[in-house]
Design an enzyme around this catalytic site. Structure first.
Site, PDB file in Angstrom:
ATOM      1  N   SER A  29      21.390  -7.638  35.051  1.00  0.00           N
ATOM      2  CA  SER A  29      20.048  -8.068  35.461  1.00  0.00           C
ATOM      3  C   SER A  29      19.356  -6.991  36.292  1.00  0.00           C
ATOM      4  O   SER A  29      19.946  -6.484  37.246  1.00  0.00           O
ATOM      5  CB  SER A  29      20.120  -9.328  36.336  1.00  0.00           C
ATOM      6  OG  SER A  29      20.981 -10.261  35.788  1.00  0.00           O
ATOM      7  N   HIS A  60      16.071 -10.422  31.248  1.00  0.00           N
ATOM      8  CA  HIS A  60      16.989  -9.774  30.297  1.00  0.00           C
ATOM      9  C   HIS A  60      16.217  -9.589  28.996  1.00  0.00           C
ATOM     10  O   HIS A  60      15.800 -10.561  28.365  1.00  0.00           O
ATOM     11  CB  HIS A  60      18.221 -10.655  30.037  1.00  0.00           C
ATOM     12  CG  HIS A  60      19.246 -10.587  31.125  1.00  0.00           C
ATOM     13  ND1 HIS A  60      20.441  -9.949  30.967  1.00  0.00           N
ATOM     14  CD2 HIS A  60      19.236 -11.065  32.383  1.00  0.00           C
ATOM     15  CE1 HIS A  60      21.132 -10.053  32.103  1.00  0.00           C
ATOM     16  NE2 HIS A  60      20.416 -10.726  32.967  1.00  0.00           N
ATOM     17  N   HIS A  82      25.293 -14.524  28.302  1.00  0.00           N
ATOM     18  CA  HIS A  82      26.186 -15.116  29.296  1.00  0.00           C
ATOM     19  C   HIS A  82      26.739 -16.447  28.803  1.00  0.00           C
ATOM     20  O   HIS A  82      26.080 -17.175  28.071  1.00  0.00           O
ATOM     21  CB  HIS A  82      25.433 -15.395  30.614  1.00  0.00           C
ATOM     22  CG  HIS A  82      24.784 -14.216  31.228  1.00  0.00           C
ATOM     23  ND1 HIS A  82      23.533 -13.770  30.852  1.00  0.00           N
ATOM     24  CD2 HIS A  82      25.195 -13.375  32.213  1.00  0.00           C
ATOM     25  CE1 HIS A  82      23.213 -12.714  31.584  1.00  0.00           C
ATOM     26  NE2 HIS A  82      24.201 -12.447  32.412  1.00  0.00           N
ATOM     27  N   TYR A  84      26.958 -18.999  30.682  1.00  0.00           N
ATOM     28  CA  TYR A  84      26.163 -20.098  31.246  1.00  0.00           C
ATOM     29  C   TYR A  84      24.927 -20.443  30.422  1.00  0.00           C
ATOM     30  O   TYR A  84      24.306 -21.479  30.619  1.00  0.00           O
ATOM     31  CB  TYR A  84      25.779 -19.817  32.710  1.00  0.00           C
ATOM     32  CG  TYR A  84      24.872 -18.636  32.946  1.00  0.00           C
ATOM     33  CD1 TYR A  84      23.544 -18.642  32.548  1.00  0.00           C
ATOM     34  CD2 TYR A  84      25.342 -17.495  33.606  1.00  0.00           C
ATOM     35  CE1 TYR A  84      22.705 -17.558  32.780  1.00  0.00           C
ATOM     36  CE2 TYR A  84      24.519 -16.417  33.843  1.00  0.00           C
ATOM     37  CZ  TYR A  84      23.211 -16.442  33.429  1.00  0.00           C
ATOM     38  OH  TYR A  84      22.397 -15.367  33.653  1.00  0.00           O
ATOM     39  N   GLU A  85      24.582 -19.576  29.486  1.00  0.00           N
ATOM     40  CA  GLU A  85      23.441 -19.887  28.625  1.00  0.00           C
ATOM     41  C   GLU A  85      23.811 -20.920  27.557  1.00  0.00           C
ATOM     42  O   GLU A  85      22.948 -21.396  26.820  1.00  0.00           O
ATOM     43  CB  GLU A  85      22.945 -18.619  27.936  1.00  0.00           C
ATOM     44  CG  GLU A  85      22.318 -17.616  28.883  1.00  0.00           C
ATOM     45  CD  GLU A  85      22.042 -16.299  28.194  1.00  0.00           C
ATOM     46  OE1 GLU A  85      21.032 -16.190  27.497  1.00  0.00           O
ATOM     47  OE2 GLU A  85      22.867 -15.366  28.338  1.00  0.00           O
ATOM     48  N   ALA A 112      24.774  -7.182  38.265  1.00  0.00           N
ATOM     49  CA  ALA A 112      24.292  -7.415  39.628  1.00  0.00           C
ATOM     50  C   ALA A 112      25.207  -8.480  40.208  1.00  0.00           C
ATOM     51  O   ALA A 112      25.559  -9.426  39.510  1.00  0.00           O
ATOM     52  CB  ALA A 112      22.856  -7.911  39.594  1.00  0.00           C
ATOM     53  N   MET A 210      28.458 -13.551  37.410  1.00  0.00           N
ATOM     54  CA  MET A 210      28.574 -14.519  36.303  1.00  0.00           C
ATOM     55  C   MET A 210      28.726 -13.844  34.945  1.00  0.00           C
ATOM     56  O   MET A 210      28.325 -14.403  33.919  1.00  0.00           O
ATOM     57  CB  MET A 210      27.331 -15.420  36.288  1.00  0.00           C
ATOM     58  CG  MET A 210      27.035 -16.088  37.615  1.00  0.00           C
ATOM     59  SD  MET A 210      25.433 -16.874  37.614  1.00  0.00           S
ATOM     60  CE  MET A 210      25.213 -17.226  39.367  1.00  0.00           C
ATOM     61  N   SER A 211      29.281 -12.641  34.968  1.00  0.00           N
ATOM     62  CA  SER A 211      29.364 -11.921  33.683  1.00  0.00           C
ATOM     63  C   SER A 211      30.559 -10.983  33.671  1.00  0.00           C
ATOM     64  O   SER A 211      31.489 -11.124  34.474  1.00  0.00           O
ATOM     65  CB  SER A 211      28.086 -11.101  33.468  1.00  0.00           C
ATOM     66  OG  SER A 211      28.028 -10.038  34.409  1.00  0.00           O
ATOM     67  N   ASN A 234      23.159  -8.820  47.202  1.00  0.00           N
ATOM     68  CA  ASN A 234      23.098  -9.748  48.352  1.00  0.00           C
ATOM     69  C   ASN A 234      24.508 -10.039  48.858  1.00  0.00           C
ATOM     70  O   ASN A 234      25.480  -9.779  48.154  1.00  0.00           O
ATOM     71  CB  ASN A 234      22.453 -11.079  47.916  1.00  0.00           C
ATOM     72  CG  ASN A 234      23.199 -11.713  46.739  1.00  0.00           C
ATOM     73  OD1 ASN A 234      23.038 -11.292  45.588  1.00  0.00           O
ATOM     74  ND2 ASN A 234      24.017 -12.687  47.029  1.00  0.00           N
ATOM     75  N   HIS A 246      13.852 -12.778  48.856  1.00  0.00           N
ATOM     76  CA  HIS A 246      13.993 -12.414  47.444  1.00  0.00           C
ATOM     77  C   HIS A 246      13.432 -11.005  47.192  1.00  0.00           C
ATOM     78  O   HIS A 246      14.005 -10.220  46.450  1.00  0.00           O
ATOM     79  CB  HIS A 246      13.278 -13.450  46.573  1.00  0.00           C
ATOM     80  CG  HIS A 246      13.478 -13.223  45.116  1.00  0.00           C
ATOM     81  ND1 HIS A 246      14.724 -13.260  44.517  1.00  0.00           N
ATOM     82  CD2 HIS A 246      12.611 -12.936  44.130  1.00  0.00           C
ATOM     83  CE1 HIS A 246      14.606 -13.008  43.236  1.00  0.00           C
ATOM     84  NE2 HIS A 246      13.333 -12.810  42.971  1.00  0.00           N
TER      85      HIS A 246
HETATM   86  N1  HPA Z   1      26.633 -14.850  43.164  1.00  0.00           N
HETATM   87  C1  HPA Z   1      26.800 -14.817  41.833  1.00  0.00           C
HETATM   88  N2  HPA Z   1      26.133 -13.986  41.033  1.00  0.00           N
HETATM   89  C2  HPA Z   1      25.280 -13.132  41.606  1.00  0.00           C
HETATM   90  C3  HPA Z   1      25.052 -13.115  42.995  1.00  0.00           C
HETATM   91  C4  HPA Z   1      25.773 -14.027  43.820  1.00  0.00           C
HETATM   92  O1  HPA Z   1      25.621 -14.070  45.053  1.00  0.00           O
HETATM   93  N3  HPA Z   1      24.131 -12.137  43.237  1.00  0.00           N
HETATM   94  C5  HPA Z   1      23.817 -11.595  42.029  1.00  0.00           C
HETATM   95  N4  HPA Z   1      24.509 -12.192  41.040  1.00  0.00           N
END
Ligand code: HPA
Length: 271
Positions: A29, A60, A82, A84-85, A112, A210-211, A234, A246
């Site tokens: 991302s 994406h 992903h 989750y999609e 990310a 998540m990937s 983050n 954000h």
């Molecule tokens: N958690 C999960 N996936 C992420 C995060 C997070 O804090 N930041 C960017 N992708």
């Protein structure tokens, strides 16, 4: 499945002309900049490839970009698919196996992710040294095709030590600090609770996302060399008192993304 893999690979091959990429890059991302650095690109939206899963996440792009990065043929996936999609795990396997069929030998995975390590703040770049799969998803589940890979693939060196070493060296040459760490995958799509973040830290993970893990599993299974980089955007939930805005997250991801672009542009020539 095997027929679909062949069909997908053939369709891509028919569109990319004289390019013969051996390096595949999957962009996370907000990391689309690398694709923009590809010269004379052939751009193939996923919907133009019959049998290929569609990317549904905003931010994406959902296209393959094939061309020259710093003089080296690469196949770049801008916008991954992903779990989750709602894609079945087999769809994730199909993507990677069709790349293998196409001649991809080395896979560079980027993402990310959130930091679990207080010493690794937003904007950091982390080379993935190992992973923990807590996603509940494994694209290798199901009947195994021995011509693709073994039933019980070894994951001791899932992230190729030689490629990791070279990546670290390339970053040093660019004057960019990178550290190594363990990546933990959840299924998403929700971000973690503070309790989950505390648990992941105890488990020995440094970053969460998540990937990536599903792609690594498929890549290693079919005999590719895999290397992965996390861009930390983050801290994990509950780790710091002031949750960043954000806008700050986006700004940090962009800055780190530019550094990653410099590193990868140089790296593809080294491997
Ligand atoms: N958690 C999960 N996936 C992420 C995060 C997070 O804090 N930041 C960017 N992708």
């Amino acid at each position: 499945m095997k027929e679909t893999i062949n069909q997908v690979a053939q369709q891509i091959k028919a569109k990319i002309g004289g390019y013969t990429p051996k390096i595949g890059i999957i962009l996370g991302s907000g990391l689309g900049g690398v694709a923009e650095a590809i010269e004379n690109p052939v751009i193939i939206p996923y919907e133009e490839i019959e049998g290929f899963p569609r990317s549904t996440v905003s931010g994406h792009a959902g296209r393959l970009v094939v061309g020259k990065l710093n003089g080296v043929d690469v196949l770049c996936m801008q916008g991954r698919v992903h779990f989750y999609e709602g894609h079945p795990p087999a769809a994730l396997a199909l993507v990677i196996r069709s790349y293998k069929k196409l001649g991809i030998e080395k896979l560079i995975l980027t993402n990310a992710s959130g930091s679990l390590n207080i010493d690794m703040g937003p904007g950091s770049l982390m080379i993935i040294s190992d992973h923990i799969n807590l996603s509940g998803c494994n694209p290798l589940v199901g009947p195994n095709d021995e011509t693709v890979g073994p039933r019980f693939p070894d994951m001791t060196y899932a992230y190729d030590p030689e490629l990791r070493q070279k990546l670290l060296k390339t970053a040093e040459q660019e004057g960019i600090n990178m550290r190594s760490g363990v990546y933990l995958m959840t299924s998403g799509p929700n971000f973690e609770t503070p309790a989950e973040i505390r648990m992941f830290r105890i488990l020995g993970a440094d970053a969460v996302g998540m990937s990536t893990v599903s792609e690594t599993l498929c890549g290693v299974h079919c005999g590719m060399k895999v290397v992965g980089v996390s861009v930390i955007t983050n801290y994990g939930a509950g780790m710091v008192a002031d949750r960043q805005t954000h806008d700050e997250t986006i700004a940090q991801a962009n800055e780190a993304g530019k550094k990653l672009q410099r590193i990868l542009t140089r790296f593809v020539r080294e491997i």
